[in-house]
Design a protein around this motif. Structure first.
Motif, mmCIF file in Angstrom:
data_model
loop_
_atom_site.group_PDB
_atom_site.id
_atom_site.type_symbol
_atom_site.label_atom_id
_atom_site.label_comp_id
_atom_site.label_asym_id
_atom_site.label_seq_id
_atom_site.Cartn_x
_atom_site.Cartn_y
_atom_site.Cartn_z
ATOM 1 N N MET A 115 60.337 104.711 -5.947
ATOM 2 C CA MET A 115 59.344 104.045 -6.769
ATOM 3 C C MET A 115 58.313 103.414 -5.836
ATOM 4 O O MET A 115 58.658 102.681 -4.925
ATOM 5 C CB MET A 115 60.020 102.987 -7.644
ATOM 6 C CG MET A 115 59.068 102.252 -8.502
ATOM 7 S SD MET A 115 59.760 101.242 -9.836
ATOM 8 C CE MET A 115 61.239 100.544 -9.197
ATOM 9 N N SER A 116 57.035 103.706 -6.069
ATOM 10 C CA SER A 116 55.994 103.177 -5.198
ATOM 11 C C SER A 116 55.585 101.774 -5.630
ATOM 12 O O SER A 116 55.765 101.373 -6.783
ATOM 13 C CB SER A 116 54.792 104.118 -5.205
ATOM 14 O OG SER A 116 54.249 104.190 -6.502
ATOM 15 N N GLU A 117 55.014 101.057 -4.692
ATOM 16 C CA GLU A 117 54.536 99.699 -4.938
ATOM 17 C C GLU A 117 53.313 99.743 -5.852
ATOM 18 O O GLU A 117 52.411 100.560 -5.661
ATOM 19 C CB GLU A 117 54.188 99.037 -3.602
ATOM 20 C CG GLU A 117 53.893 97.581 -3.690
ATOM 21 C CD GLU A 117 55.117 96.726 -3.976
ATOM 22 O OE1 GLU A 117 54.936 95.607 -4.466
ATOM 23 O OE2 GLU A 117 56.246 97.192 -3.717
ATOM 24 N N VAL A 118 53.251 98.850 -6.821
ATOM 25 C CA VAL A 118 52.116 98.766 -7.736
ATOM 26 C C VAL A 118 51.060 97.863 -7.093
ATOM 27 O O VAL A 118 51.376 96.751 -6.664
ATOM 28 C CB VAL A 118 52.552 98.196 -9.102
ATOM 29 C CG1 VAL A 118 51.360 98.040 -10.028
ATOM 30 C CG2 VAL A 118 53.613 99.087 -9.744
ATOM 31 N N PRO A 119 49.812 98.314 -7.006
ATOM 32 C CA PRO A 119 48.757 97.474 -6.421
ATOM 33 C C PRO A 119 48.633 96.135 -7.150
ATOM 34 O O PRO A 119 48.716 96.078 -8.387
ATOM 35 C CB PRO A 119 47.484 98.311 -6.590
ATOM 36 C CG PRO A 119 47.976 99.718 -6.733
ATOM 37 C CD PRO A 119 49.310 99.619 -7.429
ATOM 38 N N ILE A 120 48.423 95.076 -6.386
ATOM 39 C CA ILE A 120 48.348 93.732 -6.951
ATOM 40 C C ILE A 120 47.258 93.625 -8.013
ATOM 41 O O ILE A 120 47.413 92.899 -8.997
ATOM 42 C CB ILE A 120 48.175 92.661 -5.842
ATOM 43 C CG1 ILE A 120 48.364 91.251 -6.404
ATOM 44 C CG2 ILE A 120 46.821 92.785 -5.168
ATOM 45 C CD1 ILE A 120 49.761 90.953 -6.859
ATOM 46 N N ASP A 125 47.901 106.833 -13.234
ATOM 47 C CA ASP A 125 47.253 106.154 -14.352
ATOM 48 C C ASP A 125 48.247 105.689 -15.410
ATOM 49 O O ASP A 125 47.883 105.506 -16.571
ATOM 50 C CB ASP A 125 46.208 107.076 -14.987
ATOM 51 C CG ASP A 125 45.028 107.298 -14.069
ATOM 52 O OD1 ASP A 125 44.669 106.362 -13.320
ATOM 53 O OD2 ASP A 125 44.465 108.413 -14.087
ATOM 54 N N ALA A 126 49.496 105.485 -14.994
ATOM 55 C CA ALA A 126 50.525 105.005 -15.913
ATOM 56 C C ALA A 126 51.362 103.930 -15.226
ATOM 57 O O ALA A 126 51.596 103.982 -14.024
ATOM 58 C CB ALA A 126 51.420 106.160 -16.360
ATOM 59 N N VAL A 168 48.813 94.701 -11.202
ATOM 60 C CA VAL A 168 49.755 93.685 -11.693
ATOM 61 C C VAL A 168 48.975 92.547 -12.362
ATOM 62 O O VAL A 168 49.321 92.112 -13.471
ATOM 63 C CB VAL A 168 50.644 93.149 -10.549
ATOM 64 C CG1 VAL A 168 51.487 91.980 -11.027
ATOM 65 C CG2 VAL A 168 51.525 94.267 -9.994
ATOM 66 N N LEU A 169 47.926 92.072 -11.718
ATOM 67 C CA LEU A 169 47.107 91.008 -12.303
ATOM 68 C C LEU A 169 46.451 91.459 -13.600
ATOM 69 O O LEU A 169 46.374 90.690 -14.565
ATOM 70 C CB LEU A 169 46.046 90.555 -11.307
ATOM 71 C CG LEU A 169 46.574 89.804 -10.083
ATOM 72 C CD1 LEU A 169 45.458 89.570 -9.073
ATOM 73 C CD2 LEU A 169 47.224 88.499 -10.486
ATOM 74 N N ALA A 170 45.992 92.694 -13.644
ATOM 75 C CA ALA A 170 45.367 93.213 -14.859
ATOM 76 C C ALA A 170 46.365 93.262 -16.017
ATOM 77 O O ALA A 170 46.000 92.981 -17.165
ATOM 78 C CB ALA A 170 44.779 94.599 -14.596
ATOM 79 N N VAL A 171 47.618 93.579 -15.737
ATOM 80 C CA VAL A 171 48.646 93.595 -16.787
ATOM 81 C C VAL A 171 48.894 92.171 -17.295
ATOM 82 O O VAL A 171 49.000 91.940 -18.500
ATOM 83 C CB VAL A 171 49.948 94.257 -16.280
ATOM 84 C CG1 VAL A 171 51.081 94.066 -17.286
ATOM 85 C CG2 VAL A 171 49.709 95.739 -16.016
ATOM 86 N N ARG A 192 56.121 98.091 -13.039
ATOM 87 C CA ARG A 192 56.645 99.204 -12.238
ATOM 88 C C ARG A 192 55.662 100.368 -12.271
ATOM 89 O O ARG A 192 54.898 100.513 -13.225
ATOM 90 C CB ARG A 192 57.973 99.694 -12.818
ATOM 91 C CG ARG A 192 59.048 98.652 -12.895
ATOM 92 C CD ARG A 192 60.259 99.218 -13.580
ATOM 93 N NE ARG A 192 61.328 98.246 -13.690
ATOM 94 C CZ ARG A 192 62.440 98.452 -14.366
ATOM 95 N NH1 ARG A 192 62.617 99.611 -14.997
ATOM 96 N NH2 ARG A 192 63.369 97.535 -14.418
ATOM 97 N N SER A 193 55.730 101.197 -11.268
ATOM 98 C CA SER A 193 54.885 102.387 -11.270
ATOM 99 C C SER A 193 55.349 103.328 -12.378
ATOM 100 O O SER A 193 56.517 103.326 -12.770
ATOM 101 C CB SER A 193 54.921 103.085 -9.915
ATOM 102 O OG SER A 193 56.236 103.387 -9.545
#
Length: 139
Positions: free
Chosen positions: A1-6, A90-91, A9-12, A84-85
Motif C-alpha cells: 500500500m503506497s503512502e497517501v500524499p498529505i 484517482d481513488a 489527506v487534508l482534502a479528505v 488509504r490509497s
C-alpha cells in the motif's frame, strides 16, 4: 500500500467537514454535492440506499426536516480518519468514526449513534468526492 500524499489527506478532512456542516445546517444540495453524481449512501439506519444526486438531496432534506420536527439539533462529529490509497491514483479509501450527537432545546446533549464510515472516494475536477459510503453501526 503506497503512502497517501498529505494534500489528499487534508482534502479528505475538509470534505468531511463540509459534509457535516452542510447536513447539520439543512444544506441538502451542498451535502449531496460532496458525492459523485452516481454516489451511494448505504446505512442500516435507513430502509434503502440513496443513490444519485436527487436521492441524496432528498435524503438530506428528510434528515433535516426530522430534526426540525423533533426540536433537537443534531451534529455529525467525524473523527479518527484513516485515509488509504485506492486501486488507482484517482481513488482513495477512508475509514472514520461518526458520532451523531443531539441536543434538545434547553436540554443536555446525548449520543444518538456511533458508527463507522467506510468510504470509496474518487478524484473529480471539483476535488475528492464520495463514490460510495457504507455506514456500519456499533452494536
Amino acid at each position: 500500500m503506497s503512502e497517501v500524499p498529505i494534500e489528499d489527506v487534508l482534502a479528505v478532512h475538509q470534505l468531511y467537514g463540509r459534509q457535516s456542516h452542510a447536513i447539520d445546517s439543512g444544506q441538502a444540495a451542498r451535502w449531496a454535492a460532496t458525492f459523485t453524481p452516481d454516489g451511494e449512501f448505504v446505512s442500516p439506519s435507513y430502509p434503502e440506499p440513496a443513490v444519485g444526486t436527487a436521492a441524496l438531496t432528498a435524503f438530506a432534506e428528510r434528515f433535516h426536516a426530522g430534526c426540525a420536527e423533533s426540536g433537537e439539533r443534531l451534529r455529525h462529529v467525524v473523527s479518527t480518519v484513516e485515509v488509504r490509497s485506492g486501486q488507482t491514483a484517482d481513488a482513495l479509501r477512508a475509514l472514520a468514526y461518526l458520532q451523531i450527537v443531539g441536543t434538545p432545546e434547553g436540554g443536555s446533549p446525548r449520543l444518538h449513534r456511533l458508527t463507522v464510515l467506510d468510504d470509496e472516494l474518487v478524484r473529480t475536477t471539483g476535488g475528492w468526492r464520495v463514490r460510495r459510503r457504507t455506514v456500519h453501526r456499533e452494536p
